[in-house]
Write a protein that holds these residues in place. Structure first.
Motif, PDB file in Angstrom:
ATOM      1  N   ASN A  33      21.049  17.467  28.494  1.00  0.00           N
ATOM      2  CA  ASN A  33      20.338  17.892  27.294  1.00  0.00           C
ATOM      3  C   ASN A  33      19.596  19.198  27.574  1.00  0.00           C
ATOM      4  O   ASN A  33      18.634  19.205  28.328  1.00  0.00           O
ATOM      5  N   ASP A  35      17.765  20.845  25.544  1.00  0.00           N
ATOM      6  CA  ASP A  35      16.655  21.038  24.610  1.00  0.00           C
ATOM      7  C   ASP A  35      15.385  20.291  24.990  1.00  0.00           C
ATOM      8  O   ASP A  35      14.383  20.388  24.286  1.00  0.00           O
ATOM      9  N   ARG A  36      15.417  19.536  26.078  1.00  0.00           N
ATOM     10  CA  ARG A  36      14.256  18.713  26.401  1.00  0.00           C
ATOM     11  C   ARG A  36      13.809  18.978  27.827  1.00  0.00           C
ATOM     12  O   ARG A  36      14.624  19.070  28.740  1.00  0.00           O
ATOM     13  N   ASP A  37      12.506  19.101  28.006  1.00  0.00           N
ATOM     14  CA  ASP A  37      11.942  19.358  29.325  1.00  0.00           C
ATOM     15  C   ASP A  37      10.684  18.507  29.486  1.00  0.00           C
ATOM     16  O   ASP A  37      10.229  17.860  28.550  1.00  0.00           O
ATOM     17  N   ASN A  75       8.259  13.346  20.847  1.00  0.00           N
ATOM     18  CA  ASN A  75       8.340  14.700  20.295  1.00  0.00           C
ATOM     19  C   ASN A  75       7.479  14.773  19.036  1.00  0.00           C
ATOM     20  O   ASN A  75       7.899  14.389  17.951  1.00  0.00           O
ATOM     21  N   LYS A  79      10.332  19.793  16.474  1.00  0.00           N
ATOM     22  CA  LYS A  79      11.315  20.814  16.812  1.00  0.00           C
ATOM     23  C   LYS A  79      12.402  20.225  17.719  1.00  0.00           C
ATOM     24  O   LYS A  79      12.136  19.330  18.508  1.00  0.00           O
ATOM     25  N   GLN A  81      13.800  21.624  20.255  1.00  0.00           N
ATOM     26  CA  GLN A  81      13.483  21.949  21.645  1.00  0.00           C
ATOM     27  C   GLN A  81      11.999  21.673  21.893  1.00  0.00           C
ATOM     28  O   GLN A  81      11.146  22.186  21.167  1.00  0.00           O
ATOM     29  N   TYR A  82      11.712  20.858  22.899  1.00  0.00           N
ATOM     30  CA  TYR A  82      10.308  20.551  23.161  1.00  0.00           C
ATOM     31  C   TYR A  82      10.133  20.094  24.603  1.00  0.00           C
ATOM     32  O   TYR A  82      11.084  19.744  25.294  1.00  0.00           O
ATOM     33  N   THR A  83       8.883  20.114  25.027  1.00  0.00           N
ATOM     34  CA  THR A  83       8.505  19.711  26.372  1.00  0.00           C
ATOM     35  C   THR A  83       7.580  18.496  26.294  1.00  0.00           C
ATOM     36  O   THR A  83       6.600  18.510  25.553  1.00  0.00           O
TER      37      THR A  83
END
Length: 380
Positions: A33, A35-37, A75, A79, A81-83
């Motif tokens: 993935n 988009d995820r951190d 999340n 969005k 993309q998120y951390t």
């Protein structure tokens, strides 16, 4: 999938069957993935993670630097993309931080107000999540390799603890004292695990090559010792009688229903046992690389058909079919040894963590989260 939906809509099929089919599809479709951190907090290797079972939202991690971090996995930004943010940390500046490597972290099974950590500094600490201060500290004579609270216990509040001492310690959270020891192993106890089916049943694994199953209500010894040869002395060398592996046994994991117990050892083997009888089911998983000198945290899926086992295997994660031993896939891409993995059925994301704060996430799966060691300074 359309066939399942049609049958469910017509009332011809069990909704759990649809859920199992979708869970299995997502496991088999696991991919990285982008988009995820996850926030990079740890400055060194991450040895252990745990995700609370109440909301499935908060993740604990414990590192070789003694630091403990709590992450919010949700999340909230909306969005794509998120951390995932670190909501609080027991860092090196805290007077309560572990002096040496944290080997096991675990949430209290019934709420997120408490968690327990154990360390090579010879202590186990019971933490108040709100204040991030230990409410209780248990001290031991040797390094603590593993601890575990029962996920289902209602009649006791015992924490089983495996240390460098061959005796398993049972600590009572209510009284704040060590109330009992279990004697039978001849070397350090590397892993302990309560049954998710019977609250008084405990499994322990040791460097003496043995796995023992205990009923902690009994004053006498263990219920039985697992024997890889199922009692056939003609197949066992005299020194290998009643051994689960031909090496250190450093991994234990019950299946979700508690009917089976998986073990891993430094003989590069994984074995599946009937937890009620102690019989070796003789499922052949082939070579399962295991060079760890400490506890190996691996996991079994839940809600899938068939069930899968996720095992750190060098710099990869091996995925096996539980009951056939088939190697389904190898999850590659890590730079260094994978340390541990955890499964959660409520999310479709897998997390990987590294010593320099490097993280990898994967999607298209109901909640596998895997911790790894990645060479510091290298991106993923």
């Amino acid at each position: 999938m359309l066939g399942f939906l049609t049958a469910r809509q017509a009332g011809l099929d069990d909704p759990l069957r649809l859920r199992r089919a979708e869970s299995t599809r997502r496991v088999l479709g696991l991919k990285l993935n982008p988009d995820r951190d996850v926030d990079r907090v740890h400055g060194n290797g991450i040895n252990t993670i745990d995700i609370e079972a109440i909301e499935g939202r908060y993740m604990l991690s414990g590192g070789a630097d003694g630091v403990i971090v709590i992450y919010d996995l949700e999340n909230c930004s909306g969005k794509p993309q998120y951390t995932c943010k670190a909501v609080c940390t027991v860092g090196r500046s805290s007077r309560y931080v572990h002096k040496f490597s944290v080997e096991t972290v675990q949430w209290y099974p019934y709420d997120t107000g408490m968690f327990v950590s154990s360390s090579f500094d010879k202590t186990m600490k019971v933490w108040d999540t709100e204040t991030l201060k230990p409410a209780e500290v248990f001290e031991f004579e040797g390094n603590v390799y593993s601890h575990h609270l029962s996920p289902i216990a209602r009649k006791h509040s015992l924490v089983a603890v495996g240390t460098k001492n061959p005796k398993i310690q049972l600590c009572d959270l209510k009284s704040g004292s060590r109330i009992h020891v279990l004697q039978g192993h001849r070397a350090e106890v590397l892993s302990v695990r309560w049954s998710p089916r019977y609250e008084h049943i405990l499994a322990t694994a040791s460097a003496d090559s043995k796995v023992k199953v205990w009923d902690v209500r009994r004053a006498s010894g263990s219920l039985f010792t697992l024997d890889q040869h199922n009692g056939d002395k003609s197949k066992a060398a005299s020194e290998a009688v009643n051994t689960a592996h031909n090496g250190r046994v450093n991994g234990l994991c019950f299946t979700g229903d508690g009917l089976y117990l998986l073990t891993t050892g430094t003989d590069d083997r994984m074995r599946l046992w009937n937890s009620a009888t102690g019989e070796n089911t003789l499922v052949n998983y082939g070579k399962v690389c295991n060079e760890s000198r400490k506890r190996l945290q691996f996991t079994v899926s839940r809600g899938c058909s068939p069930e899968f086992v996720f095992v750190p295997c060098g710099s990869s994660v091996a995925v096996y079919a539980l009951h056939t031993g088939e190697l389904v896939t190898m999850l590659r891409g890590h730079y260094n040894n994978v340390d541990c993995c955890e499964f959660h059925p409520d999310y479709q994301v897998r997390y990987a963590e590294g010593p320099g704060g490097d993280y990898v996430s994967e999607r298209q799966m109901l909640g596998v989260r895997i911790t790894e060691n990645v060479s510091k300074g290298k991106g993923v």
